[in-house]
Design an enzyme around this catalytic site. Structure first.
Site, short mmCIF file in Angstrom:
data_model
loop_
_atom_site.label_atom_id
_atom_site.label_comp_id
_atom_site.label_asym_id
_atom_site.label_seq_id
_atom_site.Cartn_x
_atom_site.Cartn_y
_atom_site.Cartn_z
N ALA A 27 -15.91 17.37 -44.37
CA ALA A 27 -14.73 16.54 -44.17
C ALA A 27 -13.49 17.43 -44.11
CB ALA A 27 -14.60 15.53 -45.31
N GLY A 45 -19.75 16.01 -45.59
CA GLY A 45 -19.74 14.86 -44.69
C GLY A 45 -20.57 15.08 -43.44
N GLU A 48 -20.00 19.34 -52.53
CA GLU A 48 -18.86 18.63 -53.11
C GLU A 48 -18.58 18.98 -54.57
OE1 GLU A 48 -20.05 16.08 -49.59
OE2 GLU A 48 -21.07 17.29 -51.11
N GLU A 79 -24.05 14.28 -44.47
CA GLU A 79 -24.11 12.83 -44.65
C GLU A 79 -24.15 12.11 -43.31
OE1 GLU A 79 -21.86 11.68 -48.68
OE2 GLU A 79 -20.66 13.00 -47.40
#
Length: 255
Positions: A66, A112, A135, A115
């Protein structure tokens, strides 16, 4: 529809969506997430498309994570909204799309990015791919479904190891643990992914749509009932009639 951060192309009956932010290793920012969501809506509504491929531009990165600078100063409420909105408009949409979505993971798939790949129905990776959920190194946890989808794919123990350690694993290890389906050279990755997508595209769109919905219910407690109802509903649909007729007439079906 025009896009700034992604490219939507057509290959036979397959939509190829390329995340095109090479300057940031294709990191997901709010605009890219929104554009991906809109592209999926466009593809879902267009009967010419039977399958979808999501990949990243360049040779280094699928999605490197992200865009952290967008949320570095968020508080609790804003962070919850970020995760909830992202899951609703993109990640859950991919998982529940009425057409199969294949990730062509061409390099880093971190945070992300991993994901995003896990939300897809199938994952192919290049030999140079590196996958991980880092993360906790930021004092965070995955917020776009990583803590839920990773255990389903690799089991709770391995998911805990990957999330707690924040380590990256190579593509071959990802295949060994079931995180990706196949590994190819970087040059072969997209052609092989398109080959799979175009094979899928020859089959019944309604059958595949119902299969996606049924498989997604496998651990919900409602999986068998979803399968039974979907099986019955398909008997009233044109795809089933054409498929059975083609079988009896010893010809290829025309879906």
């Amino acid at each position: 529809m025009s896009y700034e951060n992604i490219i939507l192309e057509t290959d036979q009956k397959t939509a190829v969506i390329t995340i095109n932010r090479p300057q940031s290793l294709n990191a997901l920012n709010a605009k890219t997430i929104l554009e991906l969501s809109r592209a999926l809506d466009e593809v879902s509504a267009d009967p010419q498309y039977r399958a979808v491929i999501i990949t990243g531009s360049g040779e280094k990165s699928f999605v490197a994570g992200a865009d952290i600078k967008e949320f570095s100063d968020f508080g609790t409420a804003a962070a919850e909204d970020l995760a909830r909105n992202g899951q609703n408009i993109l990640f859950n949409k991919i998982e529940n799309l009425n057409k199969p979505v294949i990730a062509a993971v061409n390099g880093f798939a971190l945070g992300g990015g991993l994901e995003l790949a896990m939300a897809c129905h199938i994952r192919y990776a290049s030999e140079n791919a590196r996958l991980g959920l880092p993360e906790v190194t930021l004092g965070l946890i995955p917020g776009y479904g990583g803590t839920q989808r990773l255990p389903k794919l690799v089991g709770k123990g391995l998911a805990n190891e990957l999330i707690f350690s924040a380590k990256m694993i190579p593509a071959q290890r990802a295949k060994e643990i079931g995180l990706v389906n196949e590994v190819f050279s970087l040059e072969e990755l997209l052609p092989k992914t398109k080959e799979l997508a175009n094979t899928i595209a020859q089959n019944s769109p309604m059958g595949i749509s119902k299969a996606i919905a049924a498989v997604n219910q496998y651990d919900s407690g409602h999986g068998f009932e979803t399968e039974i109802k979907s099986f019955g509903e398909l008997f009233e649909m044109e795809d089933k009639k054409e498929g059975v007729a083609a079988f009896l007439e010893k010809r290829k079906p025309s879906f």
